[in-house]
Design an enzyme around this catalytic site. Structure first.
Site, mmCIF file in Angstrom:
data_model
loop_
_atom_site.group_PDB
_atom_site.id
_atom_site.type_symbol
_atom_site.label_atom_id
_atom_site.label_comp_id
_atom_site.label_asym_id
_atom_site.label_seq_id
_atom_site.Cartn_x
_atom_site.Cartn_y
_atom_site.Cartn_z
ATOM 1 N N SER A 151 0.998 -1.300 -0.058
ATOM 2 C CA SER A 151 -0.167 0.198 -0.102
ATOM 3 C C SER A 151 0.547 1.213 -0.468
ATOM 4 C CB SER A 151 -0.914 0.161 1.348
ATOM 5 O OG SER A 151 -1.722 1.750 1.294
ATOM 6 N N TYR A 204 -1.884 -0.917 10.305
ATOM 7 C CA TYR A 204 -1.624 -1.008 9.138
ATOM 8 C C TYR A 204 -0.521 -0.441 8.112
ATOM 9 C CZ TYR A 204 -3.251 -0.758 4.106
ATOM 10 O OH TYR A 204 -3.894 -0.966 3.099
HETATM 11 N N1 LIG Z 1 -8.935 -0.173 -1.270
HETATM 12 C C1 LIG Z 1 -7.453 0.564 -0.411
HETATM 13 O O1 LIG Z 1 -7.530 1.468 -1.340
HETATM 14 C C2 LIG Z 1 -5.967 0.212 -0.950
HETATM 15 C C3 LIG Z 1 -5.112 0.798 -0.860
HETATM 16 C C4 LIG Z 1 -4.107 0.214 -0.723
HETATM 17 C C5 LIG Z 1 -3.653 -1.727 -0.984
HETATM 18 N N2 LIG Z 1 -4.367 -2.114 -0.452
HETATM 19 C C6 LIG Z 1 -4.274 -3.696 -0.352
HETATM 20 O O2 LIG Z 1 -5.294 -4.158 -1.449
HETATM 21 C C7 LIG Z 1 -5.402 -5.754 -0.634
HETATM 22 C C8 LIG Z 1 -7.263 -5.796 -0.890
HETATM 23 O O3 LIG Z 1 -7.784 -4.794 -0.324
HETATM 24 P P1 LIG Z 1 -9.180 -4.700 -1.073
HETATM 25 O O4 LIG Z 1 -9.211 -2.848 -0.620
HETATM 26 O O5 LIG Z 1 -9.205 -5.127 -2.210
HETATM 27 O O6 LIG Z 1 -9.939 -5.139 0.575
HETATM 28 P P2 LIG Z 1 -11.277 -6.265 0.554
HETATM 29 O O7 LIG Z 1 -12.528 -5.385 -0.481
HETATM 30 O O8 LIG Z 1 -10.959 -5.860 2.580
HETATM 31 O O9 LIG Z 1 -10.930 -7.330 0.340
HETATM 32 C C9 LIG Z 1 -9.497 -7.863 1.025
HETATM 33 C C10 LIG Z 1 -10.012 -9.178 1.220
HETATM 34 O O10 LIG Z 1 -8.794 -10.273 1.690
HETATM 35 C C11 LIG Z 1 -9.507 -10.965 2.523
HETATM 36 N N3 LIG Z 1 -9.089 -11.117 3.800
HETATM 37 C C12 LIG Z 1 -9.632 -9.939 5.483
HETATM 38 N N4 LIG Z 1 -9.069 -10.234 6.397
HETATM 39 C C13 LIG Z 1 -9.110 -11.871 6.482
HETATM 40 C C14 LIG Z 1 -8.504 -12.487 7.438
HETATM 41 N N5 LIG Z 1 -8.444 -12.609 8.404
HETATM 42 N N6 LIG Z 1 -8.862 -13.944 6.535
HETATM 43 C C15 LIG Z 1 -8.403 -14.028 5.533
HETATM 44 N N7 LIG Z 1 -8.513 -13.194 4.523
HETATM 45 C C16 LIG Z 1 -9.237 -12.299 4.750
HETATM 46 C C17 LIG Z 1 -10.869 -10.538 2.860
HETATM 47 O O11 LIG Z 1 -11.310 -12.077 2.328
HETATM 48 P P3 LIG Z 1 -13.024 -12.166 3.709
HETATM 49 O O12 LIG Z 1 -13.971 -11.232 3.381
HETATM 50 O O13 LIG Z 1 -13.347 -13.451 3.047
HETATM 51 O O14 LIG Z 1 -12.680 -12.180 4.870
HETATM 52 C C18 LIG Z 1 -11.188 -10.137 1.192
HETATM 53 O O15 LIG Z 1 -11.633 -10.704 0.519
HETATM 54 C C19 LIG Z 1 -5.045 -4.785 0.647
HETATM 55 O O16 LIG Z 1 -3.703 -6.304 0.976
HETATM 56 C C20 LIG Z 1 -5.092 -3.437 0.744
HETATM 57 O O17 LIG Z 1 -4.117 -3.688 2.233
HETATM 58 C C21 LIG Z 1 -5.691 -1.856 -0.586
#
Ligand SMILES: NC(=O)c1ccc[n+]([C@@H]2O[C@H](COP(=O)([O-])OP(=O)(O)OC[C@H]3O[C@@H](n4cnc5c(N)ncnc54)[C@H](OP(=O)(O)O)[C@@H]3O)[C@@H](O)[C@H]2O)c1
Length: 232
Positions: free
Chosen positions: A131, A143
């Site tokens: 991130s 985070y």
């Molecule tokens: N969105 C942003 O602005 C952003 C920016 C920078 C980086 N990121 C990074 O991108 C990645 C994906 O994020 P996203 O935005 O797509 O978030 P998201 O829609 O909330 O998806 C997160 C994923 O991680 C899984 N996850 C969370 N907690 C878990 C646990 N305890 N055990 C197993 N799986 C778990 C969730 O599965 P379940 O639903 O089954 O829990 C879901 O599939 C993350 O690493 C995040 O830090 C996101």
């Protein structure tokens, strides 16, 4: 299995991971991990239920599921699952901090190690989803620290696996996914500036085809997409 290269994406059930799964679906046999919810996954993708807040147990389950499916080699391992809490320093209790560090960092260290033989067998690449917060981010201290830890992990593995397994870390900028709401952050009008998850997945898929060891997807990528006539 179709004989295509195999990719495993953690957190492939939502947001960026799910969008990336759809990008890779035509060119890879896919395994996606998540805790339970699994609507809208690409047809034929294998699902592995594993809670990464218990990293040891989750790594056992994931490795066992691959072996049970007779998968011995991975072309891509995308460690994308992530979680966090939007809270000032001191407002997170120990359990919240522990969960963020376990899911984002400890599980990544363990899975990278555990699945390295699969990557080596497949001439594959580890892709860590970091991130832009890895440089520090107010109100997301645990985070941000977990993502800085991933940057250190990428550097360490690059040194350790040099010439054997590729290692890449990609740092997305703000993206429209359910993560913000889950973290307790309300972006309001700012959300309009966020990358759509599909566009972020496009950029990640494109970077995964390059040799760049690390990359950030921010405003520059957004401008390039607009100039090339893409919608976002
Ligand atoms: N969105 C942003 O602005 C952003 C920016 C920078 C980086 N990121 C990074 O991108 C990645 C994906 O994020 P996203 O935005 O797509 O978030 P998201 O829609 O909330 O998806 C997160 C994923 O991680 C899984 N996850 C969370 N907690 C878990 C646990 N305890 N055990 C197993 N799986 C778990 C969730 O599965 P379940 O639903 O089954 O829990 C879901 O599939 C993350 O690493 C995040 O830090 C996101």
């Amino acid at each position: 299995m179709s004989g295509l290269p195999t990719a495993l994406i953690t957190g492939g059930t939502s947001g960026i991971g799910l969008a990336l799964a759809h990008r890779l679906a035509g060119t890879h046999d896919l395994f996606l991990t998540g805790r339970g919810e699994r609507t809208g996954l690409p047809k034929d993708a294998g699902f592995i239920k594993a809670d990464l807040s218990m990293p040891g147990e989750a790594a056992d389950r994931i490795e066992a599921a691959l072996r049970q499916a007779d998968v011995g080699a991975l072309s891509k391992l995308v460690l994308n699952a992530g979680t966090g809490t939007y809270a000032a320093v001191g407002a997170e209790d120990a359990a919240m901090i522990r969960r963020t560090l376990d899911v984002n960092l400890a599980a990544s260290v363990l899975l990278a190690h555990r699945l390295a033989p699969f990557l080596e067998a497949g001439g594959g690449r580890l892709v860590l989803i970091g991130s832009v917060a890895y440089k520090g981010s107010g109100n997301m201290p645990a985070y941000a620290a977990s993502k800085a830890g991933l940057a250190g992990l990428a550097r360490s593995l690059r040194a350790e696996w040099s010439g054997r397994i590729g290692v890449q870390i990609i740092h997305p900028g703000p993206t429209r996914t359910p993560m913000h709401e889950k973290a307790g952050y309300v972006p309001g009008r700012l959300e309009r500036l966020f990358f759509p998850a599909d566009a972020m997945a496009d950029e990640i898929a494109r970077l995964m085809e390059t040799d760049r060891p690390r990359a950030t997807v921010m405003i520059g990528a957004r401008l390039r997409r607009l100039l090339s006539g893409k919608a976002s």
